[in-house]
Design an enzyme around this catalytic site. Structure first.
Site, mmCIF file in Angstrom:
data_model
loop_
_atom_site.group_PDB
_atom_site.id
_atom_site.type_symbol
_atom_site.label_atom_id
_atom_site.label_comp_id
_atom_site.label_asym_id
_atom_site.label_seq_id
_atom_site.Cartn_x
_atom_site.Cartn_y
_atom_site.Cartn_z
ATOM 1 N N LYS A 198 0.886 -1.170 0.000
ATOM 2 C CA LYS A 198 0.000 0.000 0.000
ATOM 3 C C LYS A 198 0.923 1.218 0.000
ATOM 4 C CE LYS A 198 -2.012 2.994 1.841
ATOM 5 N NZ LYS A 198 -1.778 4.415 1.441
ATOM 6 N N GLU A 274 9.071 1.143 11.382
ATOM 7 C CA GLU A 274 10.097 2.193 11.308
ATOM 8 C C GLU A 274 9.343 3.517 11.339
ATOM 9 O OE1 GLU A 274 12.458 1.109 7.881
ATOM 10 O OE2 GLU A 274 13.079 -0.746 8.876
ATOM 11 N N CYS A 308 13.692 10.365 7.351
ATOM 12 C CA CYS A 308 13.415 10.038 8.755
ATOM 13 C C CYS A 308 14.668 10.141 9.605
ATOM 14 C CB CYS A 308 12.847 8.633 8.841
ATOM 15 S SG CYS A 308 13.948 7.402 8.138
ATOM 16 N N GLU A 410 8.719 16.270 15.718
ATOM 17 C CA GLU A 410 9.226 16.054 14.359
ATOM 18 C C GLU A 410 8.506 16.990 13.389
ATOM 19 O OE1 GLU A 410 7.945 12.531 12.097
ATOM 20 O OE2 GLU A 410 10.057 12.129 11.732
HETATM 21 N N1 LIG Z 1 11.948 5.205 10.830
HETATM 22 C C1 LIG Z 1 12.057 5.144 9.515
HETATM 23 O O1 LIG Z 1 12.810 4.370 8.969
HETATM 24 C C2 LIG Z 1 11.231 6.081 8.658
HETATM 25 C C3 LIG Z 1 11.528 6.174 7.301
HETATM 26 C C4 LIG Z 1 10.789 7.069 6.508
HETATM 27 C C5 LIG Z 1 9.767 7.826 7.067
HETATM 28 N N2 LIG Z 1 9.500 7.717 8.389
HETATM 29 C C6 LIG Z 1 8.440 8.541 8.978
HETATM 30 O O2 LIG Z 1 7.337 8.645 8.094
HETATM 31 C C7 LIG Z 1 6.651 9.879 8.278
HETATM 32 C C8 LIG Z 1 6.409 10.540 6.930
HETATM 33 O O3 LIG Z 1 5.680 9.689 6.106
HETATM 34 P P1 LIG Z 1 4.083 9.774 5.932
HETATM 35 O O4 LIG Z 1 3.611 11.147 6.263
HETATM 36 O O5 LIG Z 1 3.746 9.144 4.639
HETATM 37 O O6 LIG Z 1 3.573 8.802 7.111
HETATM 38 P P2 LIG Z 1 2.078 8.388 7.420
HETATM 39 O O7 LIG Z 1 2.157 7.615 8.701
HETATM 40 O O8 LIG Z 1 1.146 9.532 7.341
HETATM 41 O O9 LIG Z 1 1.644 7.426 6.226
HETATM 42 C C9 LIG Z 1 2.379 6.275 5.899
HETATM 43 C C10 LIG Z 1 1.466 5.272 5.237
HETATM 44 O O10 LIG Z 1 0.494 4.814 6.159
HETATM 45 C C11 LIG Z 1 -0.791 4.889 5.567
HETATM 46 N N3 LIG Z 1 -1.760 5.061 6.645
HETATM 47 C C12 LIG Z 1 -2.125 6.220 7.262
HETATM 48 N N4 LIG Z 1 -3.035 5.967 8.229
HETATM 49 C C13 LIG Z 1 -3.231 4.629 8.236
HETATM 50 C C14 LIG Z 1 -4.059 3.756 9.009
HETATM 51 N N5 LIG Z 1 -4.853 4.198 9.999
HETATM 52 N N6 LIG Z 1 -4.016 2.425 8.745
HETATM 53 C C15 LIG Z 1 -3.220 1.944 7.772
HETATM 54 N N7 LIG Z 1 -2.432 2.729 6.991
HETATM 55 C C16 LIG Z 1 -2.429 4.047 7.230
HETATM 56 C C17 LIG Z 1 -0.683 6.039 4.597
HETATM 57 O O11 LIG Z 1 -1.706 5.993 3.630
HETATM 58 C C18 LIG Z 1 0.708 5.816 4.035
HETATM 59 O O12 LIG Z 1 0.703 4.823 3.029
HETATM 60 C C19 LIG Z 1 7.555 10.678 9.197
HETATM 61 O O13 LIG Z 1 7.060 10.607 10.510
HETATM 62 C C20 LIG Z 1 8.886 9.952 9.126
HETATM 63 O O14 LIG Z 1 9.717 10.109 10.235
HETATM 64 C C21 LIG Z 1 10.203 6.855 9.191
HETATM 65 O O1 LIG Z 2 13.549 8.370 5.392
HETATM 66 C C1 LIG Z 2 14.069 7.404 5.906
HETATM 67 C C2 LIG Z 2 15.156 6.718 5.351
HETATM 68 C C3 LIG Z 2 15.295 5.422 5.629
HETATM 69 C C4 LIG Z 2 16.310 4.675 5.046
HETATM 70 C C5 LIG Z 2 16.289 3.344 4.986
HETATM 71 O O2 LIG Z 2 15.257 2.609 5.394
HETATM 72 C C6 LIG Z 2 17.398 2.614 4.432
HETATM 73 O O3 LIG Z 2 18.419 3.195 4.075
HETATM 74 O O4 LIG Z 2 17.267 1.386 4.346
#
Ligand SMILES: NC(=O)c1ccc[n+]([C@@H]2O[C@H](COP(=O)([O-])OP(=O)(O)OC[C@H]3O[C@@H](n4cnc5c(N)ncnc54)[C@H](O)[C@@H]3O)[C@@H](O)[C@H]2O)c1
Ligand SMILES: O=C/C=C/C=C(\O)C(=O)O
Length: 506
Positions: A198, A274, A308, A410
């Site tokens: 998804k 993550e 992230c 964040e």
């Molecule tokens: N820790 C890591 O490795 C990592 C990596 C990349 C991004 N991030 C985090 O991701 C965030 C940014 O991405 P974003 O805004 O797309 O995140 P988000 O949580 O808004 O959405 C991520 C995904 O989850 C889906 N989603 C949203 N609500 C849902 C629900 N109730 N049930 C199931 N699916 C649902 C969305 O449609 C999307 O596909 C930031 O907080 C960032 O720190 C973390």
């Molecule tokens: O935005 C987050 C970046 C994450 C990076 C990885 O998950 C990776 O390098 O495997």
């Protein structure tokens, strides 16, 4: 309205039209077929707000069909393949992705507006590498074995057997769409699972394009499925709630992780998360200043701060504080905003107007809280159609207390707060005073300081004199509210397989 497989063969072109000009559609990919629903939402290009594609939102019916297809595929040709055959086909996926490198770059640029060099050299090649590395790794991983002494003086032999977990839901964010999706799909498939992806509603294109690749190289139907849509009351929720899903791997916001965890609690299904972060960057007075400024410029601003692992809290030892801030200001002001393929561009827009509003609300909050705006703080002047894009200025603040929302929450934008520190003990305490625990980057000329800091910081990933330098064999993930579990290298086996112990009395 769901288009049936029979109707599709008449209605749908052999290739999904994600790369065709505007007004083309992005379809779901279920059981090897393109599936339209007639419920369309717009995917827009953040550089100018133009339409990239219209996306078919999947409902419960399509999600259910995807789960059934993924379950059936576990018992079909995919489930019967030897490890060698499976790994070979994943190498074919990687080869085909690199052959279609330009298509993937184009799709990623249309969805995200990121600078072309970033998609060309990071996002897309890492996408391909995510298949190669796990195919090679899992072919060669041993399982444990123990010989046990029994009460009657005999012996027993224990050995581990790994099997795929089953149907894996892969729920992805928009910030590095292809890289982060394949980081999950690669190991899931290498372990013999089937997946339902998804993608984020903001970035549906590369997951759709990958479906073409899967089909073209002969990945059996039902192994890789894509359902498009949103989170709550849409494909994301329907998928993660579905009892036929055996595990959910998710990258995204911590709050979304909580919602998914609640959904996965029904049926006690495992999750791998993550999540968000508020990562510290720490610069000691003995650091190589050139390298530290270059490193923090990347960690604060790369991908317009939408990484992230990025650092929104910078702590600089007092003797070099003023010099560092002046150098970081110059470095931030040298970044060039613009469309992805314009030579010299280093910064794209934010992903959407909605996200820009969120980031701008933090820019306003910083001013209200009395921050010194070192640079930026607003919307840049753009020309022509670009005025409709979600552009934002890279921004540096100083002068806020650690209790400020800017230092605790964040933002996920191209911004950082820089604060002075005096001692190692002090900076460890301040860096750890957060609900998050994803990553840290430490800059020092004394490697012993680096090792001490790495041990003391409550994070899953600590870089010393580097940032986002990745070896895919290493553990990746966050502590505290930044995640659950570790993926990467053999650690991915823990989530993507079931480990069974077999005990044989000898
Ligand atoms: N820790 C890591 O490795 C990592 C990596 C990349 C991004 N991030 C985090 O991701 C965030 C940014 O991405 P974003 O805004 O797309 O995140 P988000 O949580 O808004 O959405 C991520 C995904 O989850 C889906 N989603 C949203 N609500 C849902 C629900 N109730 N049930 C199931 N699916 C649902 C969305 O449609 C999307 O596909 C930031 O907080 C960032 O720190 C973390
Ligand atoms: O935005 C987050 C970046 C994450 C990076 C990885 O998950 C990776 O390098 O495997």
């Amino acid at each position: 309205m769901t288009v049936t497989a029979h109707e599709q063969s008449k209605a749908v072109p052999a290739r999904s039209p994600v790369l065709a000009p505007a007004l083309s559609d992005a379809w779901n990919f279920i059981d090897g077929e393109w599936v339209g629903t007639g419920r369309l939402f717009d995917n827009t290009n953040p550089i100018d707000g133009s339409l990239v594609s219209r996306v078919h939102e999947a409902g419960r019916v399509e999600v259910d069909a995807a789960v059934k297809a993924a379950q059936a595929a576990l018992k079909g040709p995919w489930g019967r393949m030897t490890v060698e055959q499976r790994c070979k086909i994943l190498h074919d996926v990687a080869d085909e992705m690199m052959r279609r490198h330009a298509d993937f770059v184009k799709a990623e640029l249309l969805d995200t507006g990121m600078p072309a060099y970033f998609a060309q050299h990071v996002d897309v090649p890492r996408g391909a590498a995510n298949f190669r590395i796990f195919a090679d790794l899992f072919r060669n991983v041993p399982t444990e074995s123990f010989v046990t002494d029994t009460h009657d003086g005999g012996k027993a032999m224990n050995y581990g057997l790994r099997s795929p977990r089953g149907v894996i839901a892969v729920v992805c964010p928009w910030n590095l769409p292809l890289l982060l999706m394949t980081w999950k799909v690669g190991p899931a498939l290498a372990c013999g699972n089937t997946v339902i992806v998804k993608p984020s509603e903001e970035t549906p294109s590369t997951a759709t394009l990958l479906a073409e690749v899967m089909r073209d190289v002969g990945v059996p139907k039902g192994v890789y499925n894509v359902v498009h849509g949103f989170g709550p009351e849409s494909a994301g929720a329907f998928l993660t709630e579905h009892p036929g899903v055996n595990g959910v791997t998710f990258t995204g916001e911590t709050g979304t992780g909580e919602a998914i965890m609640r959904a996965a609690a029904k049926g006690v299904r495992p999750v791998s998360f993550e999540l968000g972060g508020k990562n510290p960057g720490i610069v000691f007075a003995d650091a190589d200043l050139d390298k530290a400024v270059a490193g923090i410029t990347r960690s604060a601003f790369q991908n317009t701060g939408q990484v992230c692992l990025g650092t929104e809290r910078i702590y600089v030892q007092r003797p070099i504080f003023d010099a560092f801030v002046a150098r970081l200001k110059a470095s931030a002001e040298a970044l060039v905003l613009g469309p992805p393929e314009t030579p010299g561009v280093t910064l794209g827009p934010l992903i959407s107007q909605e996200h820009r509003n969120k980031v701008l609300s933090y820019y306003a909050k910083a001013r209200e809280e009395g921050a010194t705006v070192v640079t930026g703080g607003g919307i840049p002047v753009m020309e022509g159609d670009l005025v409709n894009g979600s552009w934002i200025e890279p921004t540096i603040w100083t002068g806020l207390p650690d209790s400020s929302a800017l230092v605790r929450e964040e933002v996920f934008g191209p911004c950082c707060h820089v604060s002075p520190f005096d001692t190692e003990e002090e900076v460890v305490e301040r860096a750890n005073a957060t609900a998050y625990g994803l990553a840290a980057t430490v800059w020092t000329g004394d490697i012993s300081t680096g090792h001490r800091m790495a041990a003391a910081l409550d994070v899953g990933i600590c870089w010393i004199n580097s940032w986002f330098l990745r070896d895919l064999r290493t553990a990746f993930g966050g502590s505290k509210q930044s995640g659950i579990g570790r993926e990467g290298g053999v650690h991915s086996l823990e989530f993507y397989t079931e480990l069974k112990n077999v005990c044989v009395a000898l």
